[in-house]
Design a protein around this motif. Structure first.
Motif, PDB file in Angstrom:
ATOM      1  N   ILE A 132      41.007  25.323  34.477  1.00 49.13           N
ATOM      2  CA  ILE A 132      40.272  26.531  34.113  1.00 49.13           C
ATOM      3  C   ILE A 132      41.053  27.780  34.516  1.00 49.13           C
ATOM      4  CG2 ILE A 132      38.206  27.890  34.672  1.00 49.13           C
ATOM      5  CD1 ILE A 132      36.683  25.219  34.734  1.00 49.13           C
ATOM      6  N   SER A 133      41.671  27.740  35.698  1.00 50.54           N
ATOM      7  CA  SER A 133      42.423  28.909  36.163  1.00 50.54           C
ATOM      8  C   SER A 133      43.659  29.181  35.326  1.00 50.54           C
ATOM      9  CB  SER A 133      42.829  28.724  37.628  1.00 50.54           C
ATOM     10  OG  SER A 133      43.814  27.710  37.753  1.00 50.54           O
ATOM     11  N   TRP A 134      44.213  28.133  34.703  1.00 49.51           N
ATOM     12  CA  TRP A 134      45.478  28.292  33.975  1.00 49.51           C
ATOM     13  C   TRP A 134      45.282  28.460  32.467  1.00 49.51           C
ATOM     14  CZ3 TRP A 134      49.821  29.513  36.217  1.00 49.51           C
ATOM     15  CH2 TRP A 134      51.010  29.462  35.484  1.00 49.51           C
ATOM     16  N   TYR A 135      44.305  27.734  31.911  1.00 52.29           N
ATOM     17  CA  TYR A 135      44.178  27.691  30.456  1.00 52.29           C
ATOM     18  C   TYR A 135      42.961  28.433  29.895  1.00 52.29           C
ATOM     19  CZ  TYR A 135      47.682  24.000  30.837  1.00 52.29           C
ATOM     20  OH  TYR A 135      48.821  23.283  31.107  1.00 52.29           O
ATOM     21  N   ALA A 136      41.928  28.609  30.688  1.00 52.61           N
ATOM     22  CA  ALA A 136      40.695  29.194  30.155  1.00 52.61           C
ATOM     23  C   ALA A 136      40.837  30.699  29.972  1.00 52.61           C
ATOM     24  CB  ALA A 136      39.521  28.893  31.085  1.00 52.61           C
ATOM     25  N   SER A 137      40.002  31.238  29.113  1.00 50.39           N
ATOM     26  CA  SER A 137      39.985  32.677  28.885  1.00 50.39           C
ATOM     27  C   SER A 137      39.428  33.392  30.119  1.00 50.39           C
ATOM     28  CB  SER A 137      39.106  33.003  27.677  1.00 50.39           C
ATOM     29  OG  SER A 137      37.748  32.684  27.960  1.00 50.39           O
ATOM     30  N   PRO A 138      39.706  34.684  30.266  1.00 47.60           N
ATOM     31  CA  PRO A 138      39.170  35.427  31.411  1.00 47.60           C
ATOM     32  C   PRO A 138      37.648  35.360  31.501  1.00 47.60           C
ATOM     33  CG  PRO A 138      40.880  36.701  30.330  1.00 47.60           C
ATOM     34  CD  PRO A 138      40.630  35.516  29.462  1.00 47.60           C
ATOM     35  N   GLN A 139      36.971  35.321  30.354  1.00 51.81           N
ATOM     36  CA  GLN A 139      35.508  35.250  30.366  1.00 51.81           C
ATOM     37  C   GLN A 139      35.020  33.921  30.928  1.00 51.81           C
ATOM     38  OE1 GLN A 139      37.385  36.064  27.729  1.00 51.81           O
ATOM     39  NE2 GLN A 139      36.933  38.251  27.433  1.00 51.81           N
ATOM     40  N   VAL A 140      35.694  32.834  30.533  1.00 49.63           N
ATOM     41  CA  VAL A 140      35.320  31.510  31.042  1.00 49.63           C
ATOM     42  C   VAL A 140      35.632  31.407  32.533  1.00 49.63           C
ATOM     43  CG1 VAL A 140      35.821  29.039  30.894  1.00 49.63           C
ATOM     44  CG2 VAL A 140      35.574  30.391  28.805  1.00 49.63           C
ATOM     45  N   GLN A 141      36.779  31.925  32.935  1.00 49.78           N
ATOM     46  CA  GLN A 141      37.126  31.921  34.357  1.00 49.78           C
ATOM     47  C   GLN A 141      36.084  32.677  35.175  1.00 49.78           C
ATOM     48  OE1 GLN A 141      41.104  33.219  35.260  1.00 49.78           O
ATOM     49  NE2 GLN A 141      42.033  31.950  33.672  1.00 49.78           N
ATOM     50  N   ALA A 142      35.672  33.828  34.676  1.00 43.73           N
ATOM     51  CA  ALA A 142      34.680  34.621  35.397  1.00 43.73           C
ATOM     52  C   ALA A 142      33.358  33.870  35.507  1.00 43.73           C
ATOM     53  CB  ALA A 142      34.475  35.962  34.692  1.00 43.73           C
ATOM     54  N   ALA A 143      32.901  33.276  34.417  1.00 37.18           N
ATOM     55  CA  ALA A 143      31.638  32.538  34.433  1.00 37.18           C
ATOM     56  C   ALA A 143      31.718  31.362  35.398  1.00 37.18           C
ATOM     57  CB  ALA A 143      31.295  32.046  33.029  1.00 37.18           C
TER      58      ALA A 143
END
Length: 248
Positions: free
Chosen positions: A157-168
């Motif tokens: 999640i930290s490397w591939y997910a979008s900033p919105q997904v990381q924040a959630a």
């Protein structure tokens, strides 16, 4: 060979602040965490994260107080065991036993402090580092598998997910640690009331101090609720700002 520009970009990504989260995200992630903590099946699954933090707290306190850490075991029933050696009484043993129930919300408080500064990527990578450090001391297959899966998910999640997904993901996880630190204390007292738990942290503390088990259970509860309130206010900063309230 890694270039200087590449290293600079990496550190900027790791240490840089992300944009402020939408107030709705802060609210929804808190509600999701509350539902998970309050309902039976989701809690039964997610409680493994609380156990990881609980046993990690025992292990860290043992190392910091000079005890010898022999290993950590995580079990499929969400229980765990941290094996240490040293004096059976004294401050080191007290702090080691005390750290377990206090660790999840305190870890959550540290996460809330990072999120208050929008250091989402740094939070996720610190979580991966802590999980890898704990993996070294795991002494059973289920425990190792749990940490590998958890750490792999956070890393992905930290490397591939979008900033919105990381924040959630980050806000939900930190809310869960803060809220999830309270329920195990309630469960502990319920089990003690029904049939007694001579091996529980509270009963072991009572065995090496003049204070009764209920004192330690009450201490766990008070500290965890206070940490929840402080951490919750940190996380709710965007909501308070949106409402015209200045958070501390």
């Amino acid at each position: 060979m890694v270039s200087i520009e590449g290293m600079t970009a990496f550190w900027d990504r790791l240490l840089g602040a992300q944009p402020d989260p939408p107030p709705l995200l802060v609210l929804l992630t808190g509600l999701v965490a509350l539902v998970v903590v309050s309902t039976r099946l989701p809690w039964r699954i997610a409680r493994n994260a609380i156990t990881i933090a609980h046993e990690g707290g025992h292990a860290l306190a043992a190392v910091l107080t000079g005890r010898r850490l022999h290993g950590i075991r995580l079990h499929s029933d969400t229980s765990g065991l941290t094996l240490t050696a040293g004096r059976p009484t004294g401050p080191g043993m007290v702090l080691t036993l005390l750290a377990g129930y206090l660790a999840p919300p305190l870890v959550g408080l540290g996460g809330a402090w990072l999120l208050a500064g929008n250091r989402i990527t740094l939070l996720l990578w610190l979580a991966v580092v802590l999980l890898l450090a704990m993996l070294i001391m795991i002494r059973n297959v289920y425990g190792a598998l749990t940490l590998v899966v958890t750490g792999g998910a956070v890393l992905a999640i930290s490397w591939y997910a979008s900033p919105q997904v990381q924040a959630a993901f980050a806000w939900t996880g930190v809310w869960f640690l803060l809220l999830g630190g309270v329920r195990p204390v309630v469960e502990l007292q319920r089990l003690r009331t029904r049939r007694g738990m001579p091996a529980s942290d509270a009963d072991q503390l009572a065995g090496i101090t003049p204070l009764p088990p209920f004192f330690w259970v009450l201490l766990f509860g008070i500290v965890n609720v206070v940490v929840l309130l402080v951490g919750g206010r940190m996380l709710a900063g965007p909501l308070l700002t949106d409402a015209g309230i200045v958070p501390w």
